[in-house]
Design an enzyme around this catalytic site. Structure first.
Site, PDB file in Angstrom:
ATOM      1  N   LYS A   2      -1.042 -16.861 -48.542  1.00  0.00           N
ATOM      2  CA  LYS A   2      -0.677 -16.016 -47.399  1.00  0.00           C
ATOM      3  C   LYS A   2      -0.509 -14.583 -47.891  1.00  0.00           C
ATOM      4  O   LYS A   2       0.378 -14.299 -48.691  1.00  0.00           O
ATOM      5  CB  LYS A   2       0.616 -16.498 -46.738  1.00  0.00           C
ATOM      6  CG  LYS A   2       0.918 -15.730 -45.462  1.00  0.00           C
ATOM      7  CD  LYS A   2       2.185 -16.200 -44.789  1.00  0.00           C
ATOM      8  CE  LYS A   2       2.341 -15.527 -43.429  1.00  0.00           C
ATOM      9  NZ  LYS A   2       2.235 -14.053 -43.504  1.00  0.00           N
ATOM     10  N   ARG A   6      -3.963  -7.743 -40.642  1.00  0.00           N
ATOM     11  CA  ARG A   6      -4.872  -8.757 -40.109  1.00  0.00           C
ATOM     12  C   ARG A   6      -6.122  -8.051 -39.596  1.00  0.00           C
ATOM     13  O   ARG A   6      -6.035  -7.107 -38.803  1.00  0.00           O
ATOM     14  CB  ARG A   6      -4.180  -9.519 -38.986  1.00  0.00           C
ATOM     15  CG  ARG A   6      -4.980 -10.692 -38.377  1.00  0.00           C
ATOM     16  CD  ARG A   6      -4.889 -11.919 -39.235  1.00  0.00           C
ATOM     17  NE  ARG A   6      -5.547 -13.075 -38.619  1.00  0.00           N
ATOM     18  CZ  ARG A   6      -4.912 -14.040 -37.948  1.00  0.00           C
ATOM     19  NH1 ARG A   6      -3.600 -13.980 -37.777  1.00  0.00           N
ATOM     20  NH2 ARG A   6      -5.579 -15.065 -37.452  1.00  0.00           N
TER      21      ARG A   6
END
Length: 509
Positions: A213, A218
């Protein structure tokens, strides 16, 4: 439609607990809205008007409110507010501050008290009413008579909920079902829910992709021939600000695709910098010590073929064939020990944790479902409450937003953040009584039910957080990330609180 109907519905939502009842309230309002009013009404009530952010701060609003008395009769319309937001969003350059003030005065002058309260929360991003996108999707389905699955899929592929809602209420089902993935048009990203451990996540999902992660930006990367577009999680177009990402996209061996991933800045050691530093480097060329690069973890479309309904293990295999050198690290496993090893590797490399994804899962954009589970180490700190803000919406009349301080070894306390997360109704009632008893000053007087109450630094609270970041906002130079209340520590006094150095020690190295 009178804007008062929107504002009143918002207050009814805040006082309603059941999700189904919230959806019914929203559906009734949508059915009463005209064709041109559906999209703005949806945008207002989910706190995401189509005009985006207007750059209006609390001080600007307060100056306007101090000079305008609430109207006695509701005359403001949805169209009036929509036009005002469009005008405010378009302001820039010399004289814009004065024009902004004039536009706000013109908007608030005909607003009743309930309308003004809603507008303040809308501008301030503080619509704590429970009418988030998921509830609104259900409401659009009820108002239009369409299955929720049809509306949800259209929203995920069509991008904006307000636009899909307008289509759903004005046209036939076929028009909604025709909304599909279009290369070059952003779609809602799939989100992950939380799991306490990788063992828990693997046990629930079975065979799963366990992937690092990353704490970056994004990015959804679309390519159609030589045309490349890059969108953020919020569907903002940042193509011109990330030439490093577009260069990578043009180098990949395909004519068209849609990739999902993260862009982050790496230092000279290949380790990630803080999220805020990645964000600040968008639009900046790579330097001698840092580089912005993308990492991809999903492939949604490839050369004319939509892949969102394909199982994840197939999408990952196709991704490896397209962009192996740019793929997020991870492996497919059903072994908790192997999953834990991936987590350890991710943390050692300076990343946040892992995301565990069901190997057979489809790409369910816009949903924070259980097919993707994020696992991050949780830190806790014992901090002191320095002040607390009166709540709004459902929390009106209760002291809600905590101002948190760490102990300064040289004396006193240093503020490091705020939070209203993790508070049950019982805690809200308890802390309202507790902090009124500790109050030393009131921003708007002891009888007001808004503003900040300063309190004696005596109450210790245990706070869970995902980490900290550098900050110029607070005197300690750091700010908490995703802070939430675990419990109040009546067994500890302020001298037992964590020191500011303990908070700073959580900064990534």
């Amino acid at each position: 439609m009178r804007f008062a109907a929107v504002a009143t519905t918002s207050e009814q939502l805040a006082a309603t607990a059941a999700r189904s009842a919230k959806a019914d309230l929203l559906a009734a309002l949508l059915r009463a809205a005209g064709p041109d009013e559906v999209a703005p009404v949806v945008g207002f009530l989910v706190g995401d008007p189509r005009q985006g952010r207007t750059g209006i701060g609390w001080r600007t609003l307060q100056r306007v409110l101090d000079g305008v008395a609430p109207a006695g009769e509701a005359t403001l319309t949805v169209a009036d507010v929509d036009r005002a937001l469009t005008a405010l969003a378009g302001l820039s350059g010399p004289g814009s501050n004065g024009r902004r003030h004039d536009l706000l005065v013109a908007l608030f002058t005909p607003a009743t008290e309930v309308e003004a309260r809603f507008l303040v929360r809308l501008f301030g991003g503080d619509l704590r009413q429970g009418a988030l996108a998921g509830v609104m999707v259900d409401a659009v389905a009820r108002a239009s008579g369409l299955p929720a699955t049809v509306v949800r899929r259209a929203v995920m592929l069509g991008g904006r909920l307000d636009a899909v809602a307008a289509t759903a209420l004005a046209e036939a089902r076929a028009a909604v079902e025709a909304i599909g993935l279009t290369v070059g048009s952003a779609i809602q990203p799939m989100l992950a829910s939380t799991a306490a451990t990788v063992a828990e996540a693997v046990a629930e999902l079975g065979p799963a992709a366990v992937e690092w992660k990353l704490d970056g930006i994004r990015v959804q990367v679309h390519r159609d021939g030589d045309e490349v577009a890059v969108f953020t999680r919020n569907l903002n177009d940042i193509t011109d600000r990330v030439p490093q990402v577009t260069d990578v996209a043009r180098s990949l061996p395909a004519g068209s695709f849609v990739l999902d991933g993260e862009a982050l800045v790496l230092d000279a050691r290949g380790r990630p910098v803080l999220f805020q530093d990645t964000a600040s480097q968008l639009g900046v060329e790579d330097g001698p010590d840092t580089v912005l690069r993308p990492f991809f973890f999903d492939l949604l479309h490839l050369d004319g073929e939509d892949l969102i309904d394909r199982p994840l293990h197939e999408r990952r295999a196709r991704l490896a064939g397209l962009a192996a050198g740019w793929q997020v690290a991870g492996e497919v496993t059903s072994d908790p020990a192997a999953a834990a090893a991936v987590l350890a590797e991710a943390l050692a490399a300076g990343h946040e944790g892992v995301v565990v994804k069901g190997a057979d899962s489809r790409y369910e954009a816009g949903r924070r479902g259980k097919a993707w589970r994020k696992v991050k180490p949780v830190h806790t700190l014992d901090l002191v409450v320095l002040g607390i803000e009166w709540g709004s919406g459902r929390r009106t009349g209760w002291l809600s937003n905590l101002h948190l301080g760490a102990r300064d070894p040289d004396g006193g306390f240093v503020m490091v953040g705020k939070t209203f997360k993790g508070l049950t109704d019982d805690l809200l009632r308890w802390q309202t009584e507790r902090f009124l008893g500790l109050a030393t000053s009131f921003e708007h007087g002891p009888d007001a039910r808004h503003g900040t109450v300063t309190v004696r630094p005596e109450q210790v609270v245990e706070i869970a957080l995902d980490g900290v970041q550098r900050s110029t906002r607070y005197p300690g130079g750091v700010a908490l990330r995703f802070a939430r209340v675990v419990r109040y520590r009546d067994d500890k006094g302020p001298d037992d609180a964590d020191a500011i150095d303990a908070v700073r020690a959580l900064l990534p190295t």
